[in-house]
Design a protein around this motif. Structure first.
Motif, PDB file in Angstrom:
ATOM      1  N   ALA A  49       0.985  -1.084   0.043  1.00  0.00           N
ATOM      2  CA  ALA A  49       0.030   0.189   0.161  1.00  0.00           C
ATOM      3  C   ALA A  49       0.652   1.210   0.090  1.00  0.00           C
ATOM      4  N   ILE A  50       1.679   1.486   0.462  1.00  0.00           N
ATOM      5  CA  ILE A  50       2.975   1.985   0.634  1.00  0.00           C
ATOM      6  C   ILE A  50       4.004   2.665  -0.015  1.00  0.00           C
ATOM      7  N   GLY A  51       4.106   1.578  -1.356  1.00  0.00           N
ATOM      8  CA  GLY A  51       4.563   1.484  -2.730  1.00  0.00           C
ATOM      9  C   GLY A  51       3.423   1.916  -3.770  1.00  0.00           C
ATOM     10  N   LEU A 111      10.377   1.326  -4.100  1.00  0.00           N
ATOM     11  CA  LEU A 111      10.119   1.474  -3.085  1.00  0.00           C
ATOM     12  C   LEU A 111       9.210  -0.084  -2.603  1.00  0.00           C
ATOM     13  N   PRO A 112       8.448   0.648  -1.281  1.00  0.00           N
ATOM     14  CA  PRO A 112       8.064  -0.999  -0.690  1.00  0.00           C
ATOM     15  C   PRO A 112       7.020  -1.495  -1.524  1.00  0.00           C
ATOM     16  N   GLY A 113       7.029  -2.586  -1.507  1.00  0.00           N
ATOM     17  CA  GLY A 113       6.257  -3.764  -2.067  1.00  0.00           C
ATOM     18  C   GLY A 113       6.086  -4.191  -3.663  1.00  0.00           C
ATOM     19  N   GLY A 114       7.064  -3.731  -3.965  1.00  0.00           N
ATOM     20  CA  GLY A 114       7.011  -4.220  -5.584  1.00  0.00           C
ATOM     21  C   GLY A 114       7.479  -2.978  -6.525  1.00  0.00           C
ATOM     22  N   GLN A 115       7.185  -1.665  -6.297  1.00  0.00           N
ATOM     23  CA  GLN A 115       7.416  -0.498  -7.398  1.00  0.00           C
ATOM     24  C   GLN A 115       8.591  -0.579  -7.392  1.00  0.00           C
ATOM     25  N   ILE A 116       9.059  -0.862  -8.892  1.00  0.00           N
ATOM     26  CA  ILE A 116      10.253  -0.542  -8.999  1.00  0.00           C
ATOM     27  C   ILE A 116      10.461   0.530 -10.138  1.00  0.00           C
ATOM     28  N   PHE A 117      11.535   1.442 -10.424  1.00  0.00           N
ATOM     29  CA  PHE A 117      11.764   2.725 -11.322  1.00  0.00           C
ATOM     30  C   PHE A 117      12.799   2.556 -11.181  1.00  0.00           C
ATOM     31  N   ILE A 118      13.135   2.746 -12.744  1.00  0.00           N
ATOM     32  CA  ILE A 118      15.017   3.109 -13.504  1.00  0.00           C
ATOM     33  C   ILE A 118      14.442   4.088 -14.306  1.00  0.00           C
TER      34      ILE A 118
END
Length: 256
Positions: A49-51, A111-118
């Motif tokens: 949820a946070i992510g 981010l927590p929970g699986g949100q990934i950025f590049i």
């Protein structure tokens, strides 16, 4: 009266500090994916949820999402391959990969929970798909290692300790400094743990883990000659990370 008031303040401060340590002991959680005991005070659903809540703001800070859907699909393909070929698939996290439009900031983060950025700035410097896998695998490692959740719990712990010290002896500033040092040290450990997990994910997915070393060289070059010394940085020096990556490659390659 003044002495009695001081005693009461000290007792209240000690009670607050004792509560902080009691709470921390009760928050001890064994991470089944890393076999490491961590101080975590939230569930995986709360991490997710946070992510999800933070993802739009993170994207906005980096100029939004990159407008080329073909490149975004490429990032999705590499990221999903890493997840589906490794123990990351068994986690409760919802992995989503985002290519950011930022043309200047060479970075990737999770981010927590699986949100990934590049960022596009980093992607444009990578030389092949294996290096892209190295970057995304490292970020998946942060999620699976629950590093953000651990940092949040540590922050709350030191915040409570600081409150107790301030009440008992006006020493909150000193304790805050100790807390920051602890967080700095743990941050370096997070990076090394994520590097090691990234190597494992690459091997599981059929990527060449040696290309993770190439990623470190790219990051070092991007940092330039004015890089902050390792002891002042929350990240280990790329040269030290390379040595640990080589160790992980030898370890995991020998058991394949």
């Amino acid at each position: 009266m003044r002495r009695g008031g001081l005693k009461i303040r000290i007792l209240i401060g000690l009670a607050i500090i004792a509560f902080a340590f009691f709470k921390k002991c009760n928050n001890k959680t064994l991470n089944p994916y890393t076999d490491r005991v961590q101080n975590i005070n939230m569930t995986s659903d709360q991490e997710i949820a946070i992510g999800l809540q933070s993802a739009p703001e993170m994207a906005q800070q980096h100029g939004g999402l990159y407008p080329d859907q073909k490149l975004q699909s490429y990032i999705d393909m590499v990221g999903n391959k890493l997840v589906n070929s490794s123990m990351a698939k068994q986690t409760p996290y919802k992995y989503e990969f985002h290519l950011l439009a930022d043309p200047n900031t060479v970075n990737a983060f999770a981010l927590p929970g699986g949100q990934i950025f590049i960022t596009y700035a980093l992607l444009s410097k990578l030389q092949n798909e294996d290096q892209v896998a190295g970057v995304l695998g490292h970020e998946i490692g942060h999620v699976l290692g629950r590093h953000s959740a651990e940092r949040i719990a540590e922050h709350e712990f030191w915040k409570t300790i600081s409150t107790g010290a301030s009440v008992g002896a006006d020493a909150g500033g000193l304790v805050n400094g100790i807390g920051q040092n602890v967080l700095l040290k743990n941050g370096r450990g997070d990076e090394l743990e994520s590097d090691k997990l990234g190597v494992l994910f690459m091997i599981n997915s059929g990527y060449n883990p040696e290309e993770m070393i190439g990623v470190m060289k790219i990051l070092k070059a991007a940092a330039g000659p004015n890089r902050v010394p390792e002891f002042q940085s929350s990240h280990p020096d790329p040269e030290n990370r390379i040595e640990k990556i080589k160790e992980a490659i030898r370890e995991y390659s020998s058991v394949q």
